[in-house]
Write a protein that holds these residues in place. Sequence first.
Motif, mmCIF file in Angstrom:
data_model
loop_
_atom_site.group_PDB
_atom_site.id
_atom_site.type_symbol
_atom_site.label_atom_id
_atom_site.label_comp_id
_atom_site.label_asym_id
_atom_site.label_seq_id
_atom_site.Cartn_x
_atom_site.Cartn_y
_atom_site.Cartn_z
ATOM 1 N N UNK A 1 0.837 -1.204 0.000
ATOM 2 C CA UNK A 1 0.000 0.000 0.000
ATOM 3 C C UNK A 1 0.872 1.254 0.000
ATOM 4 N N UNK A 2 0.557 2.222 -0.857
ATOM 5 C CA UNK A 2 1.301 3.467 -0.936
ATOM 6 C C UNK A 2 0.707 4.487 0.027
ATOM 7 N N UNK A 3 1.549 5.095 0.845
ATOM 8 C CA UNK A 3 1.078 6.096 1.794
ATOM 9 C C UNK A 3 0.992 7.459 1.129
ATOM 10 N N UNK A 4 0.025 8.250 1.586
ATOM 11 C CA UNK A 4 -0.154 9.599 1.071
ATOM 12 C C UNK A 4 0.977 10.484 1.585
ATOM 13 N N UNK A 5 1.673 11.132 0.651
ATOM 14 C CA UNK A 5 2.777 11.994 0.998
ATOM 15 C C UNK A 5 3.259 12.753 -0.223
ATOM 16 N N UNK A 6 4.356 13.489 -0.123
ATOM 17 C CA UNK A 6 4.842 14.311 -1.240
ATOM 18 C C UNK A 6 5.073 13.540 -2.534
ATOM 19 N N UNK A 7 5.649 12.327 -2.451
ATOM 20 C CA UNK A 7 5.934 11.557 -3.662
ATOM 21 C C UNK A 7 4.647 11.209 -4.414
ATOM 22 N N UNK B 1 -7.379 9.059 -11.722
ATOM 23 C CA UNK B 1 -6.916 9.114 -10.332
ATOM 24 C C UNK B 1 -7.392 7.893 -9.551
ATOM 25 N N UNK B 2 -8.625 7.461 -9.799
ATOM 26 C CA UNK B 2 -9.149 6.266 -9.131
ATOM 27 C C UNK B 2 -8.352 5.035 -9.545
ATOM 28 N N UNK C 1 -1.944 1.571 -6.882
ATOM 29 C CA UNK C 1 -0.916 1.824 -5.875
ATOM 30 C C UNK C 1 -1.370 1.475 -4.461
ATOM 31 N N UNK C 2 -2.617 1.035 -4.334
ATOM 32 C CA UNK C 2 -3.140 0.718 -3.006
ATOM 33 C C UNK C 2 -3.525 1.945 -2.220
ATOM 34 N N UNK C 3 -3.732 3.067 -2.894
ATOM 35 C CA UNK C 3 -4.116 4.313 -2.233
ATOM 36 C C UNK C 3 -5.631 4.466 -2.325
ATOM 37 N N UNK C 4 -6.331 3.986 -1.316
ATOM 38 C CA UNK C 4 -7.792 4.003 -1.307
ATOM 39 C C UNK C 4 -8.279 4.500 0.058
#
Length: 291
Positions: free
Chosen positions: A1-7, A30-31, A37-40
């Motif tokens: 899972x990708x964490x929300x951050x600057x990258x 975006x969805x 990326x596992x960003x949900x």
Amino acid sequence: MTNWGPELAVILGIIEGLTEFLPVSSTGHLILVGHALGFTGDIASNVEISIQLGAILAIIAYERTKLAALMSNALREQSAFRALMQQRKGAPLGAVLRSSITQYPNLWFLFGLGLAFLPAALVGFVAHKWIKAHLFSPATVAASLIIGGIIILVVEGRRQQVQAKELLEVTPRSALWVGIAQCASLIPGMSRSGSTIIGGLLAGLDRRVATEYSFFLALPTMIVATIYQMLKSQAVFTQQDYVALAIGLVVSFAVAWAVIAAFLTFVQRHTLRAFAYYRVILGIIVLLVVR
């Protein structure tokens, strides 16, 4: 899972800037990227709407000269229009209003924008929660990409009768049809830009005019949606989340500015068929992957 951050903010900002004004659906992309990326979850759905602010600012910056002239001319025409209504002396109201459309084009253009904004705003206000809960999925996006692509091909295959070759020639009636078409964009994957441009073509707008009108209509539509979403996001976002969002906004602003200029040049010489084929191919690939 990708964490929300600057990258991730940079990645999503690039995607938002590239796709917001093309008829391919920025929300849909975006969805799809978020799921890949596992960003949900709540943060993801809030970011997918809030990051549009960068693209909004790009329109304002790119069209700043036209916007300033439009507002100042409309303000001047408002006084003349008020005087006309006071002096009509029993003349039929409908006839006076119809004739005033050519006399006061800036004022009526703004009125048309407001009229075009209303349908999607009303439907979105009523159905927003249901749409967000049930339609923000890769399968919905894939189906919408395919359906929207087919619609673009069908409309581009018709012989269009052009009635408006300049932006200020867009009548309130044409604006309303564009606004009704914009309702389709509430479904992720349909594309706000694609829906409004196709609505404009069906209403008799020249392709470049339909495209630029789509940019102007994006302002009230996206500003209201983004502000509403960002206010709701206060309970979800932390200070670090806002820092990452700011980075994404700057990136989307820069990329969107370049895309706006390039797309307006493109539609002067080409149809939207290339985007339709892209939509259909991407939709089929996504359906095969998520099955």
